[in-house]
Design a protein around this motif. Sequence first.
Motif, mmCIF file in Angstrom:
data_model
loop_
_atom_site.group_PDB
_atom_site.id
_atom_site.type_symbol
_atom_site.label_atom_id
_atom_site.label_comp_id
_atom_site.label_asym_id
_atom_site.label_seq_id
_atom_site.Cartn_x
_atom_site.Cartn_y
_atom_site.Cartn_z
ATOM 1 N N ILE A 65 0.861 -1.184 0.000
ATOM 2 C CA ILE A 65 0.000 0.000 0.000
ATOM 3 C C ILE A 65 0.898 1.234 0.000
ATOM 4 O O ILE A 65 2.113 1.132 0.174
ATOM 5 N N THR A 67 0.729 5.511 1.419
ATOM 6 C CA THR A 67 -0.026 6.553 2.128
ATOM 7 C C THR A 67 0.627 7.904 1.814
ATOM 8 O O THR A 67 1.778 7.938 1.373
ATOM 9 N N ARG A 110 -3.542 3.950 11.061
ATOM 10 C CA ARG A 110 -4.603 4.875 10.651
ATOM 11 C C ARG A 110 -5.355 4.317 9.436
ATOM 12 O O ARG A 110 -6.590 4.335 9.370
ATOM 13 N N TYR A 111 -4.613 3.763 8.475
ATOM 14 C CA TYR A 111 -5.212 3.175 7.260
ATOM 15 C C TYR A 111 -6.123 2.001 7.618
ATOM 16 O O TYR A 111 -7.237 1.900 7.106
ATOM 17 N N ALA A 113 -7.633 1.339 10.542
ATOM 18 C CA ALA A 113 -8.810 1.788 11.283
ATOM 19 C C ALA A 113 -9.785 2.513 10.356
ATOM 20 O O ALA A 113 -10.990 2.270 10.387
ATOM 21 N N MET A 114 -9.257 3.378 9.499
ATOM 22 C CA MET A 114 -10.096 4.187 8.611
ATOM 23 C C MET A 114 -10.858 3.316 7.625
ATOM 24 O O MET A 114 -12.003 3.597 7.299
ATOM 25 N N ASN A 115 -10.247 2.246 7.151
ATOM 26 C CA ASN A 115 -10.893 1.379 6.162
ATOM 27 C C ASN A 115 -11.471 0.115 6.788
ATOM 28 O O ASN A 115 -11.873 -0.805 6.075
ATOM 29 N N PHE A 349 -6.830 4.231 17.089
ATOM 30 C CA PHE A 349 -7.470 5.008 16.024
ATOM 31 C C PHE A 349 -8.938 4.665 15.849
ATOM 32 O O PHE A 349 -9.662 5.380 15.192
ATOM 33 N N ASP B 37 -4.815 7.466 0.112
ATOM 34 C CA ASP B 37 -4.026 6.242 0.225
ATOM 35 C C ASP B 37 -4.157 5.477 -1.077
ATOM 36 O O ASP B 37 -5.158 5.593 -1.787
ATOM 37 N N TYR B 38 -3.169 4.681 -1.409
ATOM 38 C CA TYR B 38 -3.281 3.701 -2.481
ATOM 39 C C TYR B 38 -3.526 2.348 -1.837
ATOM 40 O O TYR B 38 -2.691 1.901 -1.050
#
Lengths: 482, 482
Positions: A65, A67, A110-111, A113-115, A349, B37-38
């Motif tokens: 991934i 960011t 963060r990625y 939790a956010m997704n 998060f 994000d990717y």
Amino acid sequence: SKDKLQKVAKLLQFKAQLGGDEGKHVFVLKTAKGTRDYNPKQMAIREKVFNIIISCFKRHGAETIDTPVFELKETLTGKYGEDSKLIYDLKDQGGELLSLRYDLTVPFARYLAMNKITNIKRYHIAKVYRRDNPAMTRGRYREFYQCDFDIAGQYDAMIPDAECLKIVYEILNELDLGDFHIKVNDRRILDGMFAVCGVPDEKFRTICSTVDKLDKMAWEDVKKEMVNEKGLSEDVANRIGEYVSMQGGQDLAEQLLQDPKLSQNKQACAGLTDMKLLFSYLELFQVTDKVVFDLSLARGLDYYTGVIYEAILSQTIPAPAEQNGADEAAVSVGSVAGGGRYDGLVGMFDPKGRKVPCVGVSIGIERIFSIMEQKAETSSEKVRTTETQVLVASAQKNLLEERLKLTSELWNTGIKAEVLYKKNPKLLSQLQHCEETGIPLVAILGEQELKDGVVKLRNVASREEVDVPRADLVDEIKKRTL
Amino acid sequence: SKDKLQKVAKLLQFKAQLGGDEGKHVFVLKTAKGTRDYNPKQMAIREKVFNIIISCFKRHGAETIDTPVFELKETLTGKYGEDSKLIYDLKDQGGELLSLRYDLTVPFARYLAMNKITNIKRYHIAKVYRRDNPAMTRGRYREFYQCDFDIAGQYDAMIPDAECLKIVYEILNELDLGDFHIKVNDRRILDGMFAVCGVPDEKFRTICSTVDKLDKMAWEDVKKEMVNEKGLSEDVANRIGEYVSMQGGQDLAEQLLQDPKLSQNKQACAGLTDMKLLFSYLELFQVTDKVVFDLSLARGLDYYTGVIYEAILSQTIPAPAEQNGADEAAVSVGSVAGGGRYDGLVGMFDPKGRKVPCVGVSIGIERIFSIMEQKAETSSEKVRTTETQVLVASAQKNLLEERLKLTSELWNTGIKAEVLYKKNPKLLSQLQHCEETGIPLVAILGEQELKDGVVKLRNVASREEVDVPRADLVDEIKKRTL
């Protein structure tokens, strides 16, 4: 007098450099403090290292991934303790308050939790930023790469943890950096040990930081810090001292499970039981020859909750020329990879605090670059910065069109080819270009060759030349540059 | 009452969300405005696009460099005209004043001047930063990739320029984005044209900006801007109008060299003579079918000094679902590559003003990502985010050790293999993992297989299974996953 004129000239020069109101402004030609450009040679080495590492991550089924380079300032707040002062902030130009990322782990959490991702095995290679005092000669920069591999998800104990160690083992082997060993420990074992030694709960983390210095300081000095600065009693420090001198393998874990004091501590028992299990998996992965259970390993970061590890190269490397000071003449390369389990970070998060257990490893890529660059400098083999297979050349004048036509034909078949951007270059300068950049072949065109439908193919190293029918040229180049 | 209690609870919850002094702070879970994000799927597409582009650059003998993400603020000052307000500055935390790079061309020029490099052919793929109004649904971000290829050095006319166009042609062909054409023009032809039409010298650049809008605006509107906003007379504007409607090839260049007015202008003649030469090289490179000499092409940037070009895709792509507004239902993809010659930029950084002629091209990689992502979504073929060749599985319990052992054996031979991190996973969930992630093969272990020294190799798509002797397993997997 001449002297006076020189003085005036110098003053004027100095004024111009300062950039007076009316004077022409002189640029300061430099990169920002603590940063560097990568030149083509460094990029070639960087590419080689990345290829080895990424191949390994892919072999283990990882996705990747990316960011953004900056995050909302509050995303980073409260994650790095005292080191927060090293975070680069962006100027408030209206809108959100932003900071450059300090590592890849917090953006990863963060990625997730956010997704709402609860399961992923991913790698992320990118630059991070720290306003640290740069020690560039030792490969420490304010802008530097991190190279992280992490497994997130609720799984059976120690299986992903063992894979992380297998990955470190494979990468250090393939990079061919000489002998190494990997220390492992567990935060729960450390905490249990502190408890049974009599360290007060509130001092666990700060004593952990002091233990972490054992790789650079003698035990006597570490003990002094514990007693004089952290306020432990001599007795407590001595008890810690006994434990942190222990190293071993699965056997040590078993032995400590019988330890009259440690075996009474729940945390320590959980850590030691998992350590035993970890070693049984490492045995199956055939990596136990390099792995040491070492009770002195503590790791700096606060967020670890379970197993922790660190890989150390055995070799010392000579200090670069610019660096003086006798005590730094040969520095130990030290840690080139490290990581561990952090089961609580993603939950920080999540609005509902839902936990996603994670374990990961970070490869110390900048140190590895430094070592590879030094190796390349002492090696007789030249680092190529291009992959060009053939230079299309001519010894005669007025053949530019023919050179361009042939070059284009080669490009169209996938051959990596160059041609000098001159109407009538000398053969010598064309050959020199090959020598300098390592191009192995030259395809030479002349009136006679054009008439005969051939190309003179020259091996740059051996100087041998052979006429190749134009129709066979592509195959011949491919055959010779496999 | 119950109602009142609920109200109080809600108020307390609200207070907590606001993050009072004592309350728990709730994170805003988002990336910074204009950034993204990717995810793994986007990364897989990104990798595919990069591979095609980088292969092309390498085929043409290019090296690569990298520069820091931030530069001294003054390095960027005075390079971008009005757009300077879009530069991200870093906060003054003591020390140097820094800004995030706005493009890769200015850092490249700084790199050349700083290292006194007069000759290089390099590519640079990296993110740049602009505080623009993001139009993310159309692939415009505040953090985005640029992908630049440049040739610096004093060479014979138009040879490197022609190679840049060849590169654009090859890349757009290989990316398979449908039909495209490449417009070329020359700043010297534009300036000569402005001069013979009667545009005052000091208005050349601003009229150039107006001409640049012809790809989005009708001539009538462009003319209005010239007359009403920029103060040209009707006559002058009409004369420009005649020229900028011209399109052609080498023939048009020859024709304009005979033009009674243009032929009197030195700049225009130099540009037109070079245009003829350029087309003769493009003929040799076999790319003239897509290249159009177009007098309306102007390009936005100030620093161009000679030939300029822009590649445009013919297809229009349907607007993404999130986007409404009838006029944007189908947007033309427009320019996907552009560049030109800039012989003065490096000199701006050199203390003695020494010039290094440069020509380059920038591939509009973000637009290309957008198109590829949309193609992937409408295509039936699933984008794989890992390269795993085989999953090591079992249908029976208590075979974790055997699975780990076999997986490790496969890793050691370079096979990309995965194993589920569960002690006793169900066969179904192991097969589902393969279906979801596109793993083509499953190596199934059972008591019987272990006794017989074989592994059951299953083709996930066809469901066929065959027993393979353990010694042949690696070869069999390699054969089936070429």
